[in-house]
Design an enzyme around this catalytic site. Sequence first.
Site, PDB file in Angstrom:
ATOM      1  N   ARG A  42      24.136  24.019   4.682  1.00 36.56           N
ATOM      2  CA  ARG A  42      24.182  22.660   4.145  1.00 36.56           C
ATOM      3  C   ARG A  42      25.245  21.827   4.854  1.00 36.56           C
ATOM      4  NH1 ARG A  42      25.203  23.537  -1.879  1.00 36.56           N
ATOM      5  NH2 ARG A  42      25.386  21.267  -1.769  1.00 36.56           N
ATOM      6  N   ARG A  99       0.806  -1.224   0.000  1.00 35.24           N
ATOM      7  CA  ARG A  99       0.000   0.000   0.000  1.00 35.24           C
ATOM      8  C   ARG A  99       0.845   1.282   0.000  1.00 35.24           C
ATOM      9  NH1 ARG A  99      -3.748  -1.754   4.857  1.00 35.24           N
ATOM     10  NH2 ARG A  99      -1.990  -3.157   5.133  1.00 35.24           N
TER      11      ARG A  99
HETATM   12  C1  UD1 Z   1      -2.062  -7.446  12.601  1.00 37.79           C
HETATM   13  C2  UD1 Z   1      -2.795  -8.272  13.646  1.00 37.79           C
HETATM   14  C3  UD1 Z   1      -4.072  -7.544  14.084  1.00 37.79           C
HETATM   15  C4  UD1 Z   1      -3.708  -6.188  14.607  1.00 37.79           C
HETATM   16  C5  UD1 Z   1      -2.899  -5.401  13.575  1.00 37.79           C
HETATM   17  C6  UD1 Z   1      -2.358  -4.128  14.196  1.00 37.79           C
HETATM   18  C7  UD1 Z   1      -2.332 -10.625  13.179  1.00 37.79           C
HETATM   19  C8  UD1 Z   1      -2.858 -11.880  12.600  1.00 37.79           C
HETATM   20  N1  UD1 Z   1      -3.129  -9.572  13.122  1.00 37.79           N
HETATM   21  O1  UD1 Z   1      -2.879  -7.384  11.453  1.00 37.79           O
HETATM   22  O2  UD1 Z   1      -4.732  -8.289  15.099  1.00 37.79           O
HETATM   23  O3  UD1 Z   1      -4.888  -5.481  14.954  1.00 37.79           O
HETATM   24  O4  UD1 Z   1      -1.769  -6.164  13.118  1.00 37.79           O
HETATM   25  O5  UD1 Z   1      -1.724  -3.330  13.259  1.00 37.79           O
HETATM   26  O6  UD1 Z   1      -1.238 -10.603  13.673  1.00 37.79           O
HETATM   27  N2  UD1 Z   1       4.626  -9.379   8.744  1.00 37.79           N
HETATM   28  C9  UD1 Z   1       5.686 -10.210   8.449  1.00 37.79           C
HETATM   29  N3  UD1 Z   1       5.447 -11.385   7.808  1.00 37.79           N
HETATM   30  C10 UD1 Z   1       4.204 -11.774   7.447  1.00 37.79           C
HETATM   31  C11 UD1 Z   1       3.124 -10.911   7.744  1.00 37.79           C
HETATM   32  C12 UD1 Z   1       3.353  -9.748   8.406  1.00 37.79           C
HETATM   33  O7  UD1 Z   1       6.835  -9.893   8.780  1.00 37.79           O
HETATM   34  O8  UD1 Z   1       4.087 -12.861   6.876  1.00 37.79           O
HETATM   35  C13 UD1 Z   1       4.892  -8.117   9.435  1.00 37.79           C
HETATM   36  C14 UD1 Z   1       4.578  -6.889   8.597  1.00 37.79           C
HETATM   37  O9  UD1 Z   1       5.728  -6.448   7.917  1.00 37.79           O
HETATM   38  C15 UD1 Z   1       4.121  -5.896   9.641  1.00 37.79           C
HETATM   39  C16 UD1 Z   1       3.509  -6.761  10.742  1.00 37.79           C
HETATM   40  O10 UD1 Z   1       4.036  -8.054  10.568  1.00 37.79           O
HETATM   41  O11 UD1 Z   1       5.196  -5.163  10.182  1.00 37.79           O
HETATM   42  C17 UD1 Z   1       1.994  -6.777  10.712  1.00 37.79           C
HETATM   43  O12 UD1 Z   1       1.513  -7.349   9.529  1.00 37.79           O
HETATM   44  P1  UD1 Z   1       0.175  -6.891   8.818  1.00 37.79           P
HETATM   45  O13 UD1 Z   1      -0.008  -7.723   7.614  1.00 37.79           O
HETATM   46  O14 UD1 Z   1       0.181  -5.428   8.669  1.00 37.79           O
HETATM   47  O15 UD1 Z   1      -0.909  -7.338   9.904  1.00 37.79           O
HETATM   48  P2  UD1 Z   1      -2.384  -6.795  10.016  1.00 37.79           P
HETATM   49  O16 UD1 Z   1      -3.228  -7.453   9.002  1.00 37.79           O
HETATM   50  O17 UD1 Z   1      -2.341  -5.324  10.050  1.00 37.79           O
HETATM   51 MG    MG Z   2      -0.768  -3.738   9.529  1.00 37.27          MG
END
Ligand code: UD1
Ligand code: MG
Length: 445
Positions: free
Chosen positions: A316, A16
């Site tokens: 600078r 995003r």
């Molecule tokens: C997650 C939480 C949600 C919470 C929200 C808060 C879970 C399942 N859900 O959702 O409950 O309200 O954050 O912002 O945890 N990341 C990885 N590897 C992955 C997936 C994610 O490193 O495979 C990292 C991302 O880079 C990020 C963080 O984990 O820094 C959160 O991932 P994101 O996909 O944004 O989670 P949400 O869907 O927002």
């Molecule tokens: Mg998130």
Amino acid sequence: MTSIAAVVLAAGAGTRMKSAKPKVMHEIGGRPMISHLLGTVGALDPSKVVVVTSPAMDSVQEEVAPAEIAIQKEALGTGHAVAAALEALKGFTGDVLILYGDTPLIEAETLEKMIEKRRASDKCAVVVLGFEPDDPLEYGRLVTDKDGNLTAIVEFADASAEERAVRLCNSGVMAINGEHLEAFITAVDNKNAKGEYYLTDIVEIAIRKGLTCAYVKGEEEELLGVNNRVQLAEAEAIAQRRWRLAAMTGGATLIDPETVWFSHDTKLGRDVVIEPGVFFGPKVTVGDNVRIKAYSHLEGTTIGEKAQIGPFARLRPGAEVADKVKIGNFVEIKKSTLETGAKVSHLSYIGDARVGAEANIGAGTITCNYDGYDKFRTDIGAGAFIGSNTALVAPVKIGDGAIIGAGSTISKNVEADALGIERAEEKQKSGWAKRFRDLKKKVKK
Ligand code: UD1
Ligand code: MG
């Protein structure tokens, strides 16, 4: 004392952001988000810091050194990301903090509260940081029992209407008893609406094992997650507000705080006055009793005491400004040392130069430091006076106390106390202007 390990999840694609660079490398106050977070984590003196990234994120790996890197080959969910860090945590039995790289504004005191709560009971395996945002959006929801214990985290995609009505949300930050971490994570599956391995499932897993979970509440402001550039700007605004407050409580006057922009590392002395519209890029240090006048832009600069800068000055990288120096309007200084009491008051470019103590640089003076290929130095002695509209063609040296006639182009060294002047001989034709006007008037009639 049990020790702390921190695991920072940063392997998400950050689509995003619509950016070629990893999300966590986007900057707040001139510093990548991930480094803000690591700075905060550093305040807890962790014995281990592991950053989970995807294989292609070289820039993140360089930025976070010396933290350990764990590679998550495919982003299959937050639980899967923590699994990637297990190897690095082998044998660690202290408390493990899980943080998100895109939630950079969290404060150390909040993390301390979580650790304290985790340690208050041996049975308490997981402490989750919750918050109540104005708009709960699609955050996971914290489900609690009648005694206020945390019983589950339900992801928005999987939540019932009743669960979606809960206002207490999951920030994502957790403190977990390291003794159980591996068992919890290996029990996480991907049978849910998104087909992801949810870290949030460990709450129910812990409870099934006869352990308990709790939550601590944080402020919405510190838990803002950055997923797009709008949220990046919101995070910047929050950080700027914090730095403005810190500057004022530290003894600087900001006449119109909202219009002053700091970097994460700006250092201000006492009784510094900053007028409206001043921007600080990275690496600026300002001594006591300095006034920075309106609309000045500074980066990579050190300013001594009682100096006056601006209005509309540009300092600078490599500008070293000593005590009592005066830099006036529309003056640009780059990689130059201005010694005590030197004055460059108007419309000048000073680059790759030394300006000696008490030297006075007249309006419109330019150091010609570049020939299109290389840069050359200008050295101006103490007490020298450079007349207005002088071009100093580097490399060139002006001796102590020398005077340069206005409008000169100086390309040879000028010795101390000499007059250096380079100017065509001035002519005067008496009455010429009047004769010229009279002639013109006659022709017009
Ligand atoms: C997650 C939480 C949600 C919470 C929200 C808060 C879970 C399942 N859900 O959702 O409950 O309200 O954050 O912002 O945890 N990341 C990885 N590897 C992955 C997936 C994610 O490193 O495979 C990292 C991302 O880079 C990020 C963080 O984990 O820094 C959160 O991932 P994101 O996909 O944004 O989670 P949400 O869907 O927002
Ligand atoms: Mg998130």
